[in-house]
Design a protein around this motif. Structure first.
Motif, PDB file in Angstrom:
ATOM      1  N   GLU A   1      30.345  23.505  30.857  1.00 17.30           N
ATOM      2  CA  GLU A   1      30.072  23.341  29.428  1.00 17.30           C
ATOM      3  C   GLU A   1      30.057  24.697  28.752  1.00 17.30           C
ATOM      4  O   GLU A   1      29.817  25.712  29.384  1.00 17.30           O
ATOM      5  CB  GLU A   1      28.713  22.665  29.204  1.00 17.30           C
ATOM      6  N   ARG A   2      30.304  24.674  27.440  1.00 18.35           N
ATOM      7  CA  ARG A   2      30.180  25.880  26.626  1.00 18.35           C
ATOM      8  C   ARG A   2      28.797  25.873  25.996  1.00 18.35           C
ATOM      9  O   ARG A   2      28.440  24.937  25.285  1.00 18.35           O
ATOM     10  CB  ARG A   2      31.221  25.880  25.513  1.00 18.35           C
TER      11      ARG A   2
ATOM     12  N   LYS B   1      31.277  29.693  29.017  1.00 20.99           N
ATOM     13  CA  LYS B   1      31.495  28.523  29.867  1.00 20.99           C
ATOM     14  C   LYS B   1      30.630  28.684  31.100  1.00 20.99           C
ATOM     15  O   LYS B   1      30.715  29.694  31.797  1.00 20.99           O
ATOM     16  CB  LYS B   1      32.956  28.418  30.293  1.00 20.99           C
TER      17      LYS B   1
ATOM     18  N   SER C   1      25.654  28.486  24.031  1.00 20.13           N
ATOM     19  CA  SER C   1      25.371  29.737  23.329  1.00 20.13           C
ATOM     20  C   SER C   1      24.272  30.475  24.077  1.00 20.13           C
ATOM     21  O   SER C   1      23.183  29.941  24.268  1.00 20.13           O
ATOM     22  CB  SER C   1      24.914  29.453  21.902  1.00 20.13           C
TER      23      SER C   1
ATOM     24  N   LYS D   1      28.457  32.430  34.926  1.00 24.63           N
ATOM     25  CA  LYS D   1      29.694  32.098  34.238  1.00 24.63           C
ATOM     26  C   LYS D   1      30.570  31.225  35.127  1.00 24.63           C
ATOM     27  O   LYS D   1      30.604  31.394  36.341  1.00 24.63           O
ATOM     28  CB  LYS D   1      30.461  33.357  33.871  1.00 24.63           C
TER      29      LYS D   1
ATOM     30  N   LYS E   1      29.371  32.588  23.188  1.00 27.22           N
ATOM     31  CA  LYS E   1      29.708  31.275  23.726  1.00 27.22           C
ATOM     32  C   LYS E   1      30.247  31.487  25.132  1.00 27.22           C
ATOM     33  O   LYS E   1      31.223  32.214  25.324  1.00 27.22           O
ATOM     34  CB  LYS E   1      30.770  30.587  22.867  1.00 27.22           C
TER      35      LYS E   1
END
Length: 61
Positions: A44-45, A36, A47, A60, A34
């Motif tokens: 947003e986070r 950011k 996957s 990131k 997960k």
């Protein structure tokens, strides 16, 4: 579910084979983290698999 939102990498099914050649089901899961990140100007986070992170496909935040 273990799925990368960038490349779509997901689980893979196969067989585990013992020394006596007894076959049973097994599963390979991708290394999903997960993270950011910036998506459309917002943090947003999501996957993401580690191969996408190493390749620089995701920045990131």
């Amino acid at each position: 579910m273990a799925k990368c939102e960038i490349c779509g990498k997901t689980v893979v099914f196969g067989h585990k084979i013992s020394h006596s050649h007894k076959v049973s089901q097994r599963i390979w899961r991708p290394n999903i983290q997960k993270v950011k990140t910036l998506v459309n100007g917002r943090v947003e986070r999501i996957s993401v698999c580690t191969s996408c992170l190493k390749a620089g496909k995701v920045k990131k935040a």
